[in-house]
Design an enzyme around this catalytic site. Structure first.
Site, mmCIF file in Angstrom:
data_model
loop_
_atom_site.group_PDB
_atom_site.id
_atom_site.type_symbol
_atom_site.label_atom_id
_atom_site.label_comp_id
_atom_site.label_asym_id
_atom_site.label_seq_id
_atom_site.Cartn_x
_atom_site.Cartn_y
_atom_site.Cartn_z
ATOM 1 N N ASN A 9 18.345 90.575 83.347
ATOM 2 C CA ASN A 9 18.132 89.340 82.747
ATOM 3 C C ASN A 9 17.320 89.355 81.682
ATOM 4 O OD1 ASN A 9 17.567 86.590 82.025
ATOM 5 N ND2 ASN A 9 18.553 86.028 83.849
ATOM 6 N N ASP A 11 16.993 86.693 79.213
ATOM 7 C CA ASP A 11 16.586 85.447 78.907
ATOM 8 C C ASP A 11 14.984 85.162 78.084
ATOM 9 O OD1 ASP A 11 18.898 84.606 80.154
ATOM 10 O OD2 ASP A 11 17.734 83.520 81.941
ATOM 11 N N HIS A 12 14.143 85.987 78.939
ATOM 12 C CA HIS A 12 12.811 85.620 78.458
ATOM 13 C C HIS A 12 12.538 86.504 76.939
ATOM 14 C CE1 HIS A 12 12.454 82.864 81.325
ATOM 15 N NE2 HIS A 12 12.590 83.713 82.250
ATOM 16 N N ARG A 20 8.843 80.594 68.392
ATOM 17 C CA ARG A 20 8.636 80.722 67.012
ATOM 18 C C ARG A 20 9.795 80.309 66.047
ATOM 19 N NH1 ARG A 20 4.381 83.537 64.984
ATOM 20 N NH2 ARG A 20 2.679 82.623 65.835
ATOM 21 N N ARG A 51 17.222 76.280 76.058
ATOM 22 C CA ARG A 51 15.620 76.502 75.926
ATOM 23 C C ARG A 51 15.547 78.203 75.510
ATOM 24 N NH1 ARG A 51 13.253 75.820 81.840
ATOM 25 N NH2 ARG A 51 14.378 73.970 81.747
ATOM 26 N N HIS A 52 16.265 78.753 75.989
ATOM 27 C CA HIS A 52 16.238 80.293 75.483
ATOM 28 C C HIS A 52 17.500 80.876 74.976
ATOM 29 C CE1 HIS A 52 17.382 80.744 79.915
ATOM 30 N NE2 HIS A 52 16.174 80.662 80.409
ATOM 31 N N THR A 102 11.918 77.017 86.170
ATOM 32 C CA THR A 102 13.067 77.922 86.407
ATOM 33 C C THR A 102 14.027 77.567 87.350
ATOM 34 O OG1 THR A 102 13.233 80.347 86.873
ATOM 35 C CG2 THR A 102 11.619 79.299 87.966
ATOM 36 N N GLU A 153 25.255 85.564 95.202
ATOM 37 C CA GLU A 153 23.946 86.078 94.803
ATOM 38 C C GLU A 153 22.825 85.249 95.675
ATOM 39 O OE1 GLU A 153 22.753 86.426 90.603
ATOM 40 O OE2 GLU A 153 20.582 86.368 91.126
ATOM 41 N N HIS A 192 15.951 86.733 91.625
ATOM 42 C CA HIS A 192 14.892 85.425 91.499
ATOM 43 C C HIS A 192 13.482 86.404 91.859
ATOM 44 C CE1 HIS A 192 13.103 81.986 90.184
ATOM 45 N NE2 HIS A 192 14.354 81.663 89.464
ATOM 46 N N GLY A 193 12.800 86.039 90.911
ATOM 47 C CA GLY A 193 11.201 86.595 91.457
ATOM 48 C C GLY A 193 10.762 87.792 91.892
ATOM 49 N N GLY A 214 14.769 89.822 85.734
ATOM 50 C CA GLY A 214 14.608 89.419 84.328
ATOM 51 C C GLY A 214 12.966 89.260 84.087
ATOM 52 N N HIS A 215 12.304 88.385 84.595
ATOM 53 C CA HIS A 215 11.161 87.895 84.110
ATOM 54 C C HIS A 215 10.035 88.971 84.238
ATOM 55 C CE1 HIS A 215 7.148 85.706 84.177
ATOM 56 N NE2 HIS A 215 7.628 84.860 83.095
HETATM 57 N N1 PXP Z 1 19.373 85.230 89.444
HETATM 58 C C1 PXP Z 1 19.558 83.944 88.907
HETATM 59 C C2 PXP Z 1 20.741 83.453 89.521
HETATM 60 C C3 PXP Z 1 18.540 83.380 88.096
HETATM 61 O O1 PXP Z 1 19.020 82.045 87.792
HETATM 62 C C4 PXP Z 1 17.480 84.168 87.602
HETATM 63 C C5 PXP Z 1 16.592 83.540 86.485
HETATM 64 O O2 PXP Z 1 17.412 83.062 85.453
HETATM 65 C C6 PXP Z 1 17.365 85.561 88.063
HETATM 66 C C7 PXP Z 1 18.276 86.000 88.953
HETATM 67 C C8 PXP Z 1 16.290 86.360 87.688
HETATM 68 O O3 PXP Z 1 15.042 85.951 87.933
HETATM 69 P P1 PXP Z 1 13.811 86.314 87.423
HETATM 70 O O4 PXP Z 1 13.716 86.345 85.854
HETATM 71 O O5 PXP Z 1 12.888 85.610 88.271
HETATM 72 O O6 PXP Z 1 13.841 87.854 87.704
#
Ligand code: PXP
Length: 244
Positions: A9, A11-12, A20, A51-52, A102, A153, A192-193, A214-215
């Site tokens: 992911n 996004d970040h 910026r 936002r991103h 989040t 998921e 997630h996480g 992602g993060h």
């Molecule tokens: N899966 C889903 C459905 C999410 O919404 C997110 C965060 O956007 C992620 C996975 C990724 O989570 P993380 O950024 O904490 O790894």
């Protein structure tokens, strides 16, 4: 041992760009780097507040991603219009609250059947595979089956945040939920996480076929990439001085 797909992911990367208002760093460039390094797919979340990730990112990624392209969106018309125009491989429907930092919990697939059915049906009619981001809860899994989702998921956020006995319980719930969903014919993803430290036990759940992370990857990339970035900046400064 079956293959466990990694969808990164990005996004970040966009979070840093939006901070910026620059053109860099570009999540599209990041996606290509992730695929080059072996990612099986790319995930982005087009949030309603933008936002991103921006609509431009969603469109360009469709042109360049070679693996599986997974778009996360809330179950409303805002995301649906973009998804139907862009046609990613998968859409993951997630709950969304504007003020959250989040995605905080799973979708209430059991409680929001009618609203979800409309979006799931529209996406599936367009040939897009649909995944629902839910907690490892029997009622939610059964609702995902009856809504005709292709995939779920499982939300790993609670597991990731828990410690000790709590974490073991959360892991056991993920294991049970993954098996129930697979036995009901759903493909099972999780995310997630997740971090390098806590992913190991989730990766060991056989029924899980895909992780969305992602993060932690973007955060680790900042740290491992800093030395090279400082050296590049130093090199440019030295070149400038040498020209005087
Ligand atoms: N899966 C889903 C459905 C999410 O919404 C997110 C965060 O956007 C992620 C996975 C990724 O989570 P993380 O950024 O904490 O790894």
């Amino acid at each position: 041992m079956s293959h466990l797909a990694l969808h990164v992911n990005v996004d970040h990367v966009a979070t840093l760009r939006q901070a910026r208002g620059t053109r860099y760093p570009d999540p599209v460039e990041a996606a290509l780097a992730c695929e080059r390094a072996g990612a099986d797919g790319i995930t982005v979340h087009l949030r309603e507040d933008r936002r991103h990730i921006q609509e431009r990112d969603v469109r360009v990624l469709k042109e360049v991603v070679r693996g599986t392209y997974n778009l996360e969106m809330a179950a409303g018309d805002d995301g649906l219009v973009v998804a139907l125009a862009v046609r990613p491989d998968h859409v993951t429907i997630v709950p969304e609250r504007r003020e959250e930092r989040t995605t905080e919990g799973g979708l209430d697939a059991a409680g929001q059947r009618a609203a979800l059915a409309r979006v799931v049906d529209a996406l599936r009619d367009a040939g897009i595979r649909v995944s629902l981001f839910i907690a490892a809860d029997d009622a939610q899994i059964d609702a995902a089956v009856s809504l005709g989702a292709d995939q779920i998921e499982l939300h790993t956020g609670e597991y990731a945040d828990a410690i000790g006995a709590h974490r073991r319980e959360a892991l056991a719930a993920l294991r049970r939920g993954a098996a129930r969903a697979r036995d009901a014919g759903l493909r099972v993803a999780a995310g997630h996480g997740l971090t390098v430290a806590n992913v190991v036990d989730v990766a060991a759940i056989e029924a899980v076929e895909e992780l969305n992370i992602g993060h932690a990857i973007v955060a680790d990339a900042v740290i491992v990439g800093l030395a090279e970035a400082v050296r590049a900046m130093r090199g440019a400064m030295v070149r400038g001085r040498a020209a005087t």
